[in-house]
Design an enzyme around this catalytic site. Structure first.
Site, PDB file in Angstrom:
ATOM      1  N   GLY A 160     -12.806  -4.900   0.577  1.00  0.00           N
ATOM      2  CA  GLY A 160     -11.834  -4.269  -0.300  1.00  0.00           C
ATOM      3  C   GLY A 160     -10.750  -5.232  -0.744  1.00  0.00           C
TER       4      GLY A 160
ATOM      5  N   LEU B 188       0.573  -6.446   6.502  1.00  0.00           N
ATOM      6  CA  LEU B 188       0.834  -7.763   6.796  1.00  0.00           C
ATOM      7  C   LEU B 188       2.101  -7.810   7.459  1.00  0.00           C
ATOM      8  CD1 LEU B 188      -0.354 -10.590   7.250  1.00  0.00           C
ATOM      9  CD2 LEU B 188       0.594 -11.092   4.877  1.00  0.00           C
TER      10      LEU B 188
ATOM     11  N   ASP C 276       5.458  21.070   2.826  1.00  0.00           N
ATOM     12  CA  ASP C 276       4.075  20.693   2.334  1.00  0.00           C
ATOM     13  C   ASP C 276       4.039  21.032   0.810  1.00  0.00           C
ATOM     14  OD1 ASP C 276       1.662  19.886   1.698  1.00  0.00           O
ATOM     15  OD2 ASP C 276       0.683  21.064   3.354  1.00  0.00           O
ATOM     16  N   ILE C 277       3.740  19.718   0.020  1.00  0.00           N
ATOM     17  CA  ILE C 277       4.039  19.932  -1.374  1.00  0.00           C
ATOM     18  C   ILE C 277       2.712  20.706  -1.982  1.00  0.00           C
ATOM     19  CG2 ILE C 277       5.122  17.925  -2.078  1.00  0.00           C
ATOM     20  CD1 ILE C 277       2.354  16.671  -2.848  1.00  0.00           C
TER      21      ILE C 277
ATOM     22  N   TYR D  82      -8.357   6.241  -2.637  1.00  0.00           N
ATOM     23  CA  TYR D  82      -7.068   6.151  -2.764  1.00  0.00           C
ATOM     24  C   TYR D  82      -6.520   5.567  -4.201  1.00  0.00           C
ATOM     25  CZ  TYR D  82      -2.053   4.310  -2.411  1.00  0.00           C
ATOM     26  OH  TYR D  82      -0.938   4.091  -2.425  1.00  0.00           O
TER      27      TYR D  82
ATOM     28  N   TYR E  84       8.384   5.536   4.021  1.00  0.00           N
ATOM     29  CA  TYR E  84       8.921   4.532   3.956  1.00  0.00           C
ATOM     30  C   TYR E  84       9.817   3.827   2.746  1.00  0.00           C
ATOM     31  CZ  TYR E  84       8.646  -0.986   3.169  1.00  0.00           C
ATOM     32  OH  TYR E  84       9.027  -2.203   2.898  1.00  0.00           O
TER      33      TYR E  84
ATOM     34  N   ARG F 134      -0.571 -12.180  -2.289  1.00  0.00           N
ATOM     35  CA  ARG F 134      -0.162 -10.800  -2.720  1.00  0.00           C
ATOM     36  C   ARG F 134       1.331 -10.919  -3.451  1.00  0.00           C
ATOM     37  NH1 ARG F 134      -4.527  -9.929  -2.187  1.00  0.00           N
ATOM     38  NH2 ARG F 134      -5.712  -8.219  -0.947  1.00  0.00           N
TER      39      ARG F 134
ATOM     40  N   LYS G  65      -4.798   7.927  -7.238  1.00  0.00           N
ATOM     41  CA  LYS G  65      -3.624   7.915  -7.907  1.00  0.00           C
ATOM     42  C   LYS G  65      -3.647   7.715  -9.335  1.00  0.00           C
ATOM     43  CE  LYS G  65      -0.378   7.306  -4.603  1.00  0.00           C
ATOM     44  NZ  LYS G  65       0.824   8.034  -4.688  1.00  0.00           N
TER      45      LYS G  65
ATOM     46  N   PHE H 110       3.298  -3.164  -6.326  1.00  0.00           N
ATOM     47  CA  PHE H 110       2.260  -4.260  -5.563  1.00  0.00           C
ATOM     48  C   PHE H 110       2.608  -3.821  -4.347  1.00  0.00           C
ATOM     49  CE2 PHE H 110      -0.327  -5.966  -9.030  1.00  0.00           C
ATOM     50  CZ  PHE H 110      -0.002  -5.155  -9.896  1.00  0.00           C
TER      51      PHE H 110
END
Ligand code: UFG
Length: 325
Positions: A284, A190, A51-52, A141, A11, A221, A145, A169
């Site tokens: 969460g 969403l 693939d990395i 996740y 994306y 958000r 990061k 964000f």
């Protein structure tokens, strides 16, 4: 400049490729297509499927091209999935990133922009989250990061790698052309779910909780247009030309919108009702997540352009109206 875009079929990555192309930069996309889409990358752009985590494939790639910089979007990025499959997240997001970083070092490529996330902060302790906010991720996740951000700081000291980690964000919207956009499977975000509900694709939208401590009880958000994220990446690469080290920047609009406000905006933009129903809270989800992007504005000279929620939704709607999006 010549860029390697890892995850350029995803994306945010596919919007980055478009953006660099519009600025006459040269791009090679490297993507394993596990979550990306081949058709999101123009046939005119060099594309290598891989693939990395594949050190041999990366070594061939770096031998074949002289890259000025790498932008790294490859990741698993679903919070809920990360809780039930942590090995997948640490393996893909951390271990495979190490393989990429070692390949860059071996090839002498010393500029990297890395996709990080607001999930590195965990529960927000401020109305607007800046870079000094504590980093206490509450899921694998976000942990994965943050681990990479720490690796990048060590890599700056040990190998002279110059890097910027951009903490997105809520990435939203689509290229105004309507030809690329957000398409995850399963879709958990969403805005695409709101637009799918408008189109009658699947069940009514579920609003996850209306009893939060926010102005209308639903979560707030900070939605940032995907092309504004893309512009920040190029500015970050330019920043690294004369700044050595590992840097972090938060990227958001600085304004929060509730789930109900997003629904109302979608009804304005599409002229159609959004079928929706109240559902229990999703595990969460913090009540509010809004960025302070002052540092990116001041240091990178970044200026988001598509800042109105209606405009963000209109761009996503254009994409959702394409046949077979
Ligand atoms: N929501 C719904 N119904 C849906 C989908 C979402 O009510 O069908 C609500 C969520 O509960 C949340 C808000 O809409 O309150 C936004 O949800 P998204 O899934 O679109 O995005 P998140 O805020 O959960 O995710 C963002 C980033 C992640 C990051 C996370 C950190 O996209 O990368 O914040 O909390 F990890």
């Amino acid at each position: 400049m010549k860029f390697l875009i890892c995850g350029g079929a995803g994306y945010v990555g596919s919007h980055m490729v478009r953006y660099l192309d519009s600025k006459q930069h040269e791009v090679v996309v490297y993507d394993d297509l596990s979550t990306g889409h081949r058709e999101a990358v123009s046939p005119d752009v060099a594309f290598v499927q891989g693939d990395i985590g594949d050190a041999a494939a990366l070594s061939r790639l770096f031998a074949a091209h002289r890259f000025d910089a790498v932008i790294h979007f490859c990741a698993r990025s679903l919070v809920g999935e990360s809780v039930v499959k942590p090995y997948l997240y640490y393996g893909n997001n951390v271990a495979n990133t190490l393989v990429l970083l070692a390949a860059m070092r071996d090839a002498g490529v010393d500029r990297l922009v890395f996709s990080s996330t607001a999930a590195v902060f965990g529960h927000p302790q401020a109305d607007a989250i800046d870079e000094t906010h504590p980093t206490e991720p509450i899921n694998p996740y976000g942990q994965s990061k943050l681990m990479v951000e720490r690796i990048l700081a060590d890599a700056a000291r040990a190998y002279g790698l110059r890097s910027v980690a951009l903490r997105y964000f809520n990435a939203a919207g689509a290229d105004p052309s309507g030809s690329i956009g957000e398409g995850h499977d399963p879709e958990t975000h969403l805005i695409p779910n709101v637009l799918k509900a408008v189109l009658g694709q699947g069940a009514a939208l579920k609003v996850f909780g209306a009893d939060y401590d926010t102005r209308d009880g639903t979560c707030v958000r900070d939605y940032i247009h995907v092309n504004d994220l893309a512009s920040a990446h190029l500015l970050a690469i330019e920043y690294l030309a004369d700044h050595a080290g590992a840097f972090t920047f938060n990227l958001g609009n600085g304004e929060g919108f509730s789930v109900r406000e997003v629904i109302a905006a979608a009804e304005r933009v599409t002229g159609r009702p959004v079928p929706h129903e109240l559902a229990p809270r999703r595990a969460g989800d913090p009540a509010t997540l809004v960025a302070s992007s002052l540092k990116a504005r001041e240091r990178l000279g970044w200026q988001p352009r598509i800042t109105q929620l209606d405009e963000i939704l209109a761009s996503a709607w254009r994409w959702h109206l394409q046949p077979g999006y």
